[in-house]
Design an enzyme around this catalytic site. Sequence first.
Site, PDB file in Angstrom:
ATOM      1  N   ASP A  77      39.575  46.003  22.478  1.00 24.87           N
ATOM      2  CA  ASP A  77      40.800  45.587  23.128  1.00 24.87           C
ATOM      3  C   ASP A  77      40.927  46.310  24.464  1.00 24.87           C
ATOM      4  OD1 ASP A  77      43.537  44.331  23.119  1.00 24.87           O
ATOM      5  OD2 ASP A  77      44.126  46.423  23.164  1.00 24.87           O
ATOM      6  N   THR A 110      43.807  41.385  28.733  1.00 23.02           N
ATOM      7  CA  THR A 110      43.784  42.715  29.349  1.00 23.02           C
ATOM      8  C   THR A 110      42.391  43.108  29.813  1.00 23.02           C
ATOM      9  OG1 THR A 110      43.576  43.656  27.124  1.00 23.02           O
ATOM     10  CG2 THR A 110      45.783  43.533  28.074  1.00 23.02           C
ATOM     11  N   THR A 111      41.354  42.614  29.143  1.00 25.77           N
ATOM     12  CA  THR A 111      39.987  42.901  29.583  1.00 25.77           C
ATOM     13  C   THR A 111      39.618  42.047  30.792  1.00 25.77           C
ATOM     14  OG1 THR A 111      39.341  43.467  27.310  1.00 25.77           O
ATOM     15  CG2 THR A 111      37.575  42.974  28.873  1.00 25.77           C
ATOM     16  N   ASP A 410      47.862  40.857  19.890  1.00 31.55           N
ATOM     17  CA  ASP A 410      47.408  39.916  20.915  1.00 31.55           C
ATOM     18  C   ASP A 410      47.650  38.475  20.475  1.00 31.55           C
ATOM     19  OD1 ASP A 410      46.641  42.105  22.312  1.00 31.55           O
ATOM     20  OD2 ASP A 410      44.482  41.782  22.127  1.00 31.55           O
TER      21      ASP A 410
END
Length: 549
Positions: A77, A110-111, A410
Amino acid sequence: MSNNQQSLTMAVDEETGRPVIIIRDQEEKGRITGVQAIKQNIAAAKSVSFILSTSLGPKGADKIIVTPDSEIVISNDGATIMEQMDLEHPIAKLLVDLSKCQDSEIGDGTTGVVVLAGALLDQAESLLDRGIHPIRVADGYDLASQIAVDRVRELSMPMRANCAKDVTPEFKQFLVDAASTALGSKIAQGEKLANVAVDAVLSVADLNRNDADLSLLKVKGKVGGSIEDTSLVDGIVLDKDISHPQMKDVTPDAKLAILTCPFEPPKPKTKYELSISTVEQYRSLAETEQKFFTDMIQRVKDSGANTVICQWGFDDEANSLLMQNDLTAVRWVGGEDIEAVAIATGGRIVSRFEDLTPEKLGTAVEVRQEMYGTTGDHMITIQGKRGYKTVFVRGSNKMVIEEAKRSLHDAMCVVRDLIRAPTLVPGGACAEIAASLRITSVANETDDIEQYALRSFAAALDAIPMALARNSGLQPIEAVAQVKAKQLKELERDPKYKTTLGVDCMARGTNDMAEQRVFETLASKTQQLTLATQVTRMVLKIDDIIGQL
């Protein structure tokens, strides 16, 4: 004298008499400014982006992180990795804030946003080497970002016109598909968890307002069982036992006294000594202590409560009196849990028995103690009247449970975003490739110097599908080139064609993401493009980092 000796001068501190070394070259050393400073900042950002790029996609690698407390965290994550990394460079910390912003606004991507920002800065560095001013690069990136966002919106697929309608099976299936895509790269994945995430969000959603309050959802974990045993529980779950084995396991129509005061006689705040020399004195002490317990229990009974939730422990005698008075009690309930119980039941937290009144009691449909698994572990479920739900996560160990919690967060954020704006875009970097082709087309028709920034932005967008293909074991250049060629054929027929072709990360034999049911939210994709561009502009405008002068 040697060069080293020539560059040093000795002086003596008049007060202490200690020698002080003065380096003559000190005044010649200064901060790096201008383009060189920007390049150093870009190098720091690229190093962080490279670390996260290998975690992108359904087959991305996990990272093992050792915390300052020597604990081990295994996750892919992006927000978790960025938060746990020990970074010193201010630009690297800026990327951490970028990831946090994406996580708080959208919850997913987010990545991708960090990888995209790193790719944009990497391409900007080559433009700086060619003598293009950083502001012109930033202006070109802003234009390219708007073109990309417009193209992504052209690819969007509205699931339905009005979210206020009932949840149809087709709409729910789209939600499950999007949640499955968000869970695709996690340790905890599968349609079962996707359905749990969808059911959890829908249970607290207000479809008339097109929103879902995720604060009404709690995620609890308990070691034991498997990920497939994860379930949605109606109410608040406490990892506690009822304090006495002879108390009732089920209390319907519960009236809860929520206490932060212990069931024990008051203790002086100063040191004291008590001497007992006779039997009468001992009996008097025992009677006084008994009266304290009796008064406490009576105050609870007089308030109308039939269940006690206490932050502290019980004396054995108090516990026995509670059982004899037909009161169900739970002790050692932590501050966070006791606040959740108070909110879910509408009760007030009481710090003194004298303040306990019927108006401060919480109400619950039921308080139930249940046993999970074969180890005899008990959990208490408090089904309040304010719609609180709990996602009860099971797993073989603590590490799996913590990663499952992050994964479910998520997925639930994705479902919430689709309830707010029910619009999807194809996954598999379909949107990035389509946006790259559109920006390249615009750059070919641009005579201004910003055409170079447009082409660099398009090349940076290609970094996302390249990373997806690389992490999936494919030949990245070949895989992306094939998808681009197919999309170009579609564009020749219709420049605004809603393509669904992306990188086949799962090797299913087709590049059609709609056929594979791989979808992402429009909000996540546009937010990634916008935030990555904004951060890139900030880095390009920073020509000096000033510390303590």
